[in-house]
Design an enzyme around this catalytic site. Structure first.
Site, PDB file in Angstrom:
ATOM      1  N   HIS A  94       0.805  -1.231   0.000  1.00 16.09           N
ATOM      2  CA  HIS A  94       0.000   0.000   0.000  1.00 16.09           C
ATOM      3  C   HIS A  94       0.828   1.265   0.000  1.00 16.09           C
ATOM      4  CE1 HIS A  94      -3.902  -1.997   0.964  1.00 16.09           C
ATOM      5  NE2 HIS A  94      -3.119  -2.856   1.589  1.00 16.09           N
TER       6      HIS A  94
ATOM      7  N   LYS B 297      -9.199  13.243   4.539  1.00 12.76           N
ATOM      8  CA  LYS B 297      -8.199  12.183   4.544  1.00 12.76           C
ATOM      9  C   LYS B 297      -7.245  12.458   5.694  1.00 12.76           C
ATOM     10  CE  LYS B 297      -7.290  13.522   0.256  1.00 12.76           C
ATOM     11  NZ  LYS B 297      -7.369  12.281  -0.513  1.00 12.76           N
ATOM     12  N   ARG B 298      -6.383  11.481   6.024  1.00  8.19           N
ATOM     13  CA  ARG B 298      -5.375  11.730   7.042  1.00  8.19           C
ATOM     14  C   ARG B 298      -4.529  12.945   6.650  1.00  8.19           C
ATOM     15  NH1 ARG B 298      -4.721   7.722  11.070  1.00  8.19           N
ATOM     16  NH2 ARG B 298      -2.887   8.917  11.679  1.00  8.19           N
TER      17      ARG B 298
ATOM     18  N   LYS C 185      -0.049  14.418   1.031  1.00  8.46           N
ATOM     19  CA  LYS C 185      -1.431  14.621   0.583  1.00  8.46           C
ATOM     20  C   LYS C 185      -1.722  16.101   0.313  1.00  8.46           C
ATOM     21  CE  LYS C 185      -3.104  10.522   3.111  1.00  8.46           C
ATOM     22  NZ  LYS C 185      -3.737   9.639   2.102  1.00  8.46           N
TER      23      LYS C 185
ATOM     24  N   THR D 173      -9.065   5.977  -1.882  1.00  7.98           N
ATOM     25  CA  THR D 173     -10.377   5.345  -2.039  1.00  7.98           C
ATOM     26  C   THR D 173     -11.475   6.383  -1.807  1.00  7.98           C
ATOM     27  OG1 THR D 173     -10.074   4.571   0.234  1.00  7.98           O
ATOM     28  CG2 THR D 173      -9.794   2.942  -1.515  1.00  7.98           C
TER      29      THR D 173
ATOM     30  N   LYS E 149     -15.222   7.301  -3.695  1.00  7.03           N
ATOM     31  CA  LYS E 149     -16.509   7.540  -3.025  1.00  7.03           C
ATOM     32  C   LYS E 149     -17.082   8.892  -3.449  1.00  7.03           C
ATOM     33  CE  LYS E 149     -14.578   4.929   0.779  1.00  7.03           C
ATOM     34  NZ  LYS E 149     -13.760   5.028   2.005  1.00  7.03           N
TER      35      LYS E 149
HETATM   36  C1  26Q Z   1       3.034   1.054  10.724  1.00  9.63           C
HETATM   37  C2  26Q Z   1       3.931   0.874  11.751  1.00  9.63           C
HETATM   38  C3  26Q Z   1       3.627   1.286  13.053  1.00  9.63           C
HETATM   39  C4  26Q Z   1       2.393   1.851  13.283  1.00  9.63           C
HETATM   40  C5  26Q Z   1       1.490   2.029  12.263  1.00  9.63           C
HETATM   41  C6  26Q Z   1       1.813   1.628  10.968  1.00  9.63           C
HETATM   42  C7  26Q Z   1       0.862   1.841   9.869  1.00  9.63           C
HETATM   43  C8  26Q Z   1      -0.506   1.773  10.074  1.00  9.63           C
HETATM   44  C9  26Q Z   1      -1.389   2.026   9.050  1.00  9.63           C
HETATM   45  C10 26Q Z   1       1.306   2.141   8.594  1.00  9.63           C
HETATM   46  C11 26Q Z   1       0.423   2.385   7.566  1.00  9.63           C
HETATM   47  C12 26Q Z   1      -0.946   2.334   7.786  1.00  9.63           C
HETATM   48  C13 26Q Z   1      -1.934   2.616   6.755  1.00  9.63           C
HETATM   49  C14 26Q Z   1      -1.648   2.870   5.493  1.00  9.63           C
HETATM   50  C15 26Q Z   1      -2.700   3.228   4.538  1.00  9.63           C
HETATM   51  O1  26Q Z   1      -3.842   3.441   4.900  1.00  9.63           O
HETATM   52  N1  26Q Z   1      -2.386   3.294   3.242  1.00  9.63           N
HETATM   53  C16 26Q Z   1      -3.361   3.649   2.247  1.00  9.63           C
HETATM   54  O2  26Q Z   1      -3.961   2.464   1.769  1.00  9.63           O
HETATM   55  C17 26Q Z   1      -5.064   2.751   0.927  1.00  9.63           C
HETATM   56  C18 26Q Z   1      -5.720   1.439   0.559  1.00  9.63           C
HETATM   57  O3  26Q Z   1      -4.944   0.740  -0.363  1.00  9.63           O
HETATM   58  C19 26Q Z   1      -4.619   3.523  -0.300  1.00  9.63           C
HETATM   59  O4  26Q Z   1      -5.771   3.878  -1.025  1.00  9.63           O
HETATM   60  C20 26Q Z   1      -3.845   4.777   0.100  1.00  9.63           C
HETATM   61  O5  26Q Z   1      -3.307   5.390  -1.039  1.00  9.63           O
HETATM   62  C21 26Q Z   1      -2.745   4.404   1.081  1.00  9.63           C
HETATM   63  O6  26Q Z   1      -2.103   5.576   1.559  1.00  9.63           O
END
Ligand code: 26Q
Length: 812
Positions: free
Chosen positions: A355, A537-538, A543, A645, A649
């Protein structure tokens, strides 16, 4: 199979709600609270899920169907009651039943706490995929963690983000079933005995993984899968034996780890790495899931050779990638396989979804920490890496999962996966060119693309009933909800001005509802005829919320300079959380709030510019904002957003996109037509070139007086009063600008001008919006899951079987 929506009447539902109120909750109707009614309704709805749930499980095992196991640290499911009601076709009946008791249905729905067991896109994607797999009758288990506290709640204190804990489990969760019989002891630390192939691991401490199951019901209630979430429980409330030996601290340690391990979801914090508890969480849920999968397989008395025909495991990013080593361990220890056979078999079972390409977000662990927590698995990782080298003699020497004392989880996951996928066409191409360049050359068929999708049940049908009603009326039935490509049939209506007026009226009523809600939340009631411009979004530098803020500042400044001009009224709506440890993101949050405070109280604006930033953006807020949006901001630096995503939407709900050629924007633009999409900015190749330039920021600032002025206003302390407050952001913009905010500003601003002009032609705008809705069918998560079934899971045959069963025909 059962057709619940045909068998229930409002009277049945009312009876069932009253029974639960009486017998499950022990309340008399006149004394019941909203919460009591909500639990009673949930239990009444749940009763109707159980039957298809059992039937689906039976069909899976009787038919020896292949099943998917979706391993994810996150499932951002949000509220469940409305989803279940909608998928069972009980919406009208539930509303009527509660009305009969004098209870407000919407109040009951909104009483449910959100299951915010995810950070954002990745977690929400997992939730959409669970819903689509159930809708398609794809036999599947979701596996994750039952966090006591999901993502933090966000509040603003003088514009600054403050985080507080969210306790979604404080009252009874009617959707889960505790499964005391499904429990596994998961060990950590300690030492490994023996140097032959079969080693014995003596963990220093262990925790019980206890299963909680939630049913996930598909559209029309024809199929239901299970989401199994693991919770930490102490092995014994107190390790009496150790205590008696005098090891007081050790005896208590295991208990305290058990209470900690599933306490809280880690916020996505790319800056903070190497957290020991995070690694423990990853191993805890992965090991429990792999053992559960293998126990269930073993109960089917088939030879282990059949495993790849019955079981597919999908790793949602690298977070569960220790599954590879654990599976190899189980195949050796419990199924008597030799190492090589086990390692070869693992590749036929496992798959990995990537991702992100951001280097700082690629997961690595120090070998020392890894070995300390998982000594047996560290040995296995070394052997797996060596096995991969032996199987691929042409492998370049530097291509290893272990490098300079770091374990690279992406490389490890790639080596152990039959298929590795990116989440949009562009992202998959970039994976092949960048992070997985060498691995792709070694395994040219391994990387495939599966573009993300979103469930139309939640994100169109349920979130936007006014538009859904119009679509159903226009197309004659509700078949579009599970055949979303049928939205194409709306295309001719986009040239029918009477129909277009109704399309516009649906959007307007959603905007009125949002205005009223913003009024209650923020005391701002925007004119529903203004252009609603939404970025949700975050908060992250890539972004580029900053780009949007700079344009907002520039617009405010220009309206003040020229108040007599005919400005197109705009409402800039922001939503999103910053990771607690991400200092720059938090400053961006603060700046948005400071800009809002100045703009919203400026009498010169006269409603022509409003900035609204409601706190605590989450799934439920997305459901309010998305149907009311006119414009969708998808403005990441090209090459950085894997897919997105929210972009899907918003467009589906008739918002036009202002966007870069990044992630799935590329495919959205292809689908809706370039003429119905506002493209701006550099593409990935141009970004790369520009970044190599010295002084790209200074040059861009020199070339755009509007940009120079907007940055100058921030630096002068216009927002928030003191000059120092945004010193860091100003420095980033003027000096480094890694995400090329300055370089893309001029094009962004002029495209925003085009948008103002386009919006004035309401008929033209509505036509473009309607064509967005009509052409977004491809982005249904049903299509994504079909792609996974054929490209990744090798499940076409069972799909057909399941389809026959769903249609009530005998399996052939
Ligand atoms: C990693 C290590 C320690 C703590 C947290 C994390 C962590 C947690 C969540 C790292 C990444 C995430 C989430 C990533 C994420 O949401 N990525 C997004 O995924 C979507 C679905 O595929 C994409 O549409 C987005 O582009 C992408 O940013």
């Amino acid at each position: 199979m059962t057709q619940p929506e045909m068998s229930a009447t409002p009277k049945d539902i009312a009876q069932s709600v009253r029974d639960h109120l009486t017998f499950s909750i022990g309340k008399d109707a006149p004394h019941a609270s909203v919460h009591d009614w909500r639990v009673a309704l949930s239990l009444a709805v749940r009763d109707r899920i159980v039957e298809p749930w059992f039937a689906s499980t039976r069909a899976t095992y009787d038919g020896k169907l292949k099943r998917v196991h979706y391993l994810s640290m996150e499932f951002l499911i949000g509220r469940l009651l409305e989803d279940s009601i909608v998928n069972l076709g009980l919406d009208d009946m539930a509303r009527e039943a509660l009305h009969g008791f004098g209870v407000d249905y919407d109040e009951v729905i909104h009483d449910e706490p959100e299951a915010a067991l995810g950070n954002g896109g990745l977690g929400r994607l997992a939730a959409c995929y669970m819903e689509s797999m159930a809708t398609l009758g794809c036999p599947a288990y979701g596996y994750g963690l039952r966090y006591e506290h999901g993502l933090f709640r966000q509040r603003f204190d003088h514009g600054r983000q403050v985080e507080t804990a969210e306790n979604w489990l404080k009252s009874r969760n009617p959707w889960e079933f505790e499964r005391p019989e499904a429990a596994y002891e998961i060990g950590f630390g300690g030492w490994v005995e023996g140097d032959g192939p079969r080693k014995i691991w003596h963990p220093a401490e262990s925790v019980i993984a206890a299963a909680y199951d939630m049913p996930v019901i598909g559209w029309r209630g024809r199929w239901a899968n299970t989401l199994r979430l693991w919770s930490g429980k102490p092995v014994q409330e107190f390790d009496l034996e150790r205590f008696n030996r005098g090891e007081y601290v050790a005896a208590g340690a295991a208990e305290s780890l058990a209470r900690t391990i599933t306490r809280v979801l880690y916020p996505d914090d790319s800056t903070e790495a190497g957290k020991e508890l995070r690694l423990k969480q990853e191993y805890f849920f992965t090991a429990a899931s792999v053992r559960d999968i293998m126990r269930r397989f073993a109960s089917g008395d088939e030879s282990i050779a059949a495993l790849p025909d019955r079981v597919a495991i999908q790793m949602n990013d690298t977070h569960p990638s220790i599954a590879g080593a654990e599976l190899v361990r189980v195949l050796i220890d419990d199924f008597g396989q030799e190492f090589d056979a086990a390692a070869d078999m693992a590749v036929r079972v496992l798959n990995y979804t990537n991702h992100t390409l951001l280097p700082e977000a690629l997961e690595t662990w120090s070998e020392g920490l890894f070995r300390k927590i998982l000594p047996r698995h560290m040995d296995l990782v070394e052997r797996i890496d060596d096995h991969h080298k032996r199987r691929n003699p042409s492998r370049p020497w530097e291509l290893s999962a272990i490098h300079h004392g770091q374990v690279h989880m992406g490389t490890l996951a790639f080596m152990q996966s039959g298929h590795v996928n990116g989440v949009s066409a562009l992202h998959t191409d970039l994976m092949k060119e960048t992070v997985f360049h060498d691995l792709n050359r070694l395994h040219p068929d391994r990387i495939v693309n599966v573009t993300n999708g979103v469930t139309p049940r939640r994100w169109l049908y349920s979130a936007n009933p006014t538009l859904a009603g119009l679509i159903t009326e226009t197309l004659g039935d509700e078949e579009w909800v599970d055949h979303l490509d049928r939205l194409k049939r709306l295309e001719p209506s986009a040239d029918d001005s009477a129909w277009l007026d109704r399309y516009a009226a649906a959007k307007r009523s959603n905007k009125v509802a949002l205005s009223n809600w913003l009024g209650e939340r923020l005391g701002i009631v925007p004119d529903p005829d203004a252009l609603f411009d939404v970025q949700i979004k975050r908060i992250h530098e890539y972004k580029r919320q900053l780009l949007n803020v700079l344009e907002t500042i520039s617009r405010w400044d220009e309206i003040r300079q020229n108040p007599g001009a005919d400005w197109q009224p705009r409402v800039k709506i922001f939503g999103g959380k910053a990771a607690p440890g991400y200092v720059v993101a938090k400053e961006i949050v603060h700046l948005i709030n400071d800009v809002a405070a100045v703009v919203n109280k400026d009498p010169a604006m006269q409603g022509r510019l409003i900035v609204a930033y409601p706190a605590n953006y989450n799934v439920s807020m997305a459901v309010r904002l998305i149907p009311a949006a006119d414009l969708s901001e998808q403005i990441s630096t090209a090459g950085k957003e894997a897919s997105g995503t929210g972009n899907m939407k918003l467009s589906m709900n008739g918002a036009l996109t202002i966007g870069t050629l990044d992630g799935a924007n590329v495919e959205i633009r292809e689908q809706v037509g370039a003429e119905n999409f506002f493209l701006f900015g550099m593409n990935t190749a141009e970004v790369e070139k520009r970044r190599a330039m010295q002084d790209h920021a200074a040059q861009a600032i020199a070339e755009s007086p509007a940009l120079a002025r907007a940055i100058e206003l921030i630096a002068a302390g216009t927002f928030g009063g003191d000059r120092d407050r945004y010193g860091r952001l100003v420095d980033i913009l003027r000096k480094w600008d890694d995400y090329l905010v300055c370089s893309d500003f001029a094009d962004y601003r002029s495209t925003q001008g085009d948008i103002d002009a386009a919006y004035r032609d309401q008929r033209g705008w509505n036509r473009m919006a309607a064509l967005n809705t009509a052409r977004m069918g491809w982005f249904s998560s049903d299509r994504s899951i079909r792609d996974y079934m054929s490209r990744v899971w090798d499940m076409e045959a069972s799909d057909e079987q399941a389809a026959r069963q769903r249609a009530g025909q005998p399996a052939g």
